[in-house]
Design an enzyme around this catalytic site. Structure first.
Site, PDB file in Angstrom:
ATOM      1  N   SER A 143       0.961  -1.181  -0.144  1.00  0.00           N
ATOM      2  CA  SER A 143       0.031   0.046   0.412  1.00  0.00           C
ATOM      3  C   SER A 143       0.840   1.294   0.002  1.00  0.00           C
ATOM      4  CB  SER A 143      -0.720  -0.292   1.608  1.00  0.00           C
ATOM      5  OG  SER A 143      -1.871   1.551   1.292  1.00  0.00           O
ATOM      6  N   TYR A 156      -2.106  -1.902  10.026  1.00  0.00           N
ATOM      7  CA  TYR A 156      -2.979  -1.554   8.479  1.00  0.00           C
ATOM      8  C   TYR A 156      -1.243  -2.098   7.795  1.00  0.00           C
ATOM      9  CZ  TYR A 156      -3.082  -1.916   3.329  1.00  0.00           C
ATOM     10  OH  TYR A 156      -4.113  -1.820   1.908  1.00  0.00           O
TER      11      TYR A 156
END
Length: 256
Positions: A143, A156
């Site tokens: 990400s 995350y």
């Protein structure tokens, strides 16, 4: 359907067997379609069949967050495909929290299991077959939010940061066996999951860090923007690339 060909007019992944996790919607479904277009035989998976399986792909329900789930998926891949030449780890995600300090232990564990340990476990099960054949490609999806370390998503981004570090080390370990390991890092992409997460974030009193501005290239990413990058990295066009991280974010984040 767009046919992906190389210079000789042959579909560049013809004869390759690919496994894509989280491949029933969004980026994962786009990746499955691009691999199919390029001639690969594709098996995809998700925790449920709620999404739409791209036409031409095989599907099996699996929960990659557990060792048992990873083992069941590896066995299914062997049964359906007879082996895996291309492994794309796309399954991932986590919801936002207003206070990073208050993220429950179970959500930290879930984020680590889904976004990091699922890749570790499945790689450990499928890389030995690639070693025997002395060829294979492993692709991890990270990400672009990792360097920003946004507090609402700290569980995350920490898991994805671990994934990036692991991916570089695994690339060094497996390169002598002819196996390439790379990472693709998407920025904000127009997917159902991404939109739902942004709506959740907007409802939080999360303090600084929320940024809804358009990326510098003038639009949000589309699933195919990421899928074409994945296709390049798993193809022979990237045969001299391993341990790399291809950021596809429209200039959204600055990485050191």
């Amino acid at each position: 359907m767009t046919t992906i060909e190389n210079g000789s007019g042959t579909r560049e992944l013809a004869g390759k067997r690919a496994l894509v996790t989280g491949g029933t919607r969004g980026i994962g479904a786009a990746v499955v379609r691009r691999l199919l277009d390029a001639g690969a035989e594709v098996l995809t998976t998700a925790r449920s069949a709620a999404g739409t399986v791209p036409e031409g792909a095989a599907f099996v329900t699996a929960d990659v967050r557990t060792r048992d789930g990873a083992q069941a998926l590896a066995a299914a891949a062997q049964e359906v495909l007879g082996g895996v030449d291309v492994l794309v780890h796309n399954a991932g995600g986590a919801g936002p929290h207003a206070d990073a300090v208050a993220i429950p232990d179970e959500e930290w564990q879930n984020a680590l299991d889904l976004n990091f340990l699922a890749s570790v476990r499945l790689d450990s099960l499928l890389a030995p077959g690639m070693r025997e054949r002395r060829s294979g490609v492993i692709l991890h999806v990270s990400s672009a939010a990792v360097p920003a370390a946004l507090p609402p998503f700290l569980h995350y981004t920490a898991a994805k940061a671990a994934l990036e570090n692991y991916s570089r080390g695994l690339a060094s370990q497996l390169a002598p066996s002819g196996i390439r390991v790379n990472t693709v890092t998407p920025g904000r992409t127009a997917t159902p999951g991404g939109e739902a997460t942004r709506k959740q974030w907007a409802l939080l009193d999360a303090g600084p860090g929320q940024d809804n501005t358009t990326p510098p290239l003038g639009r949000d990413g589309q699933p195919d923007d990421i899928a074409h990058a994945v296709l390049f990295l798993v193809s022979d066009r990237a045969s001299w690339l391993t341990g790399s991280n291809l950021v596809v974010d429209g200039g959204e984040f600055t990485r050191g």
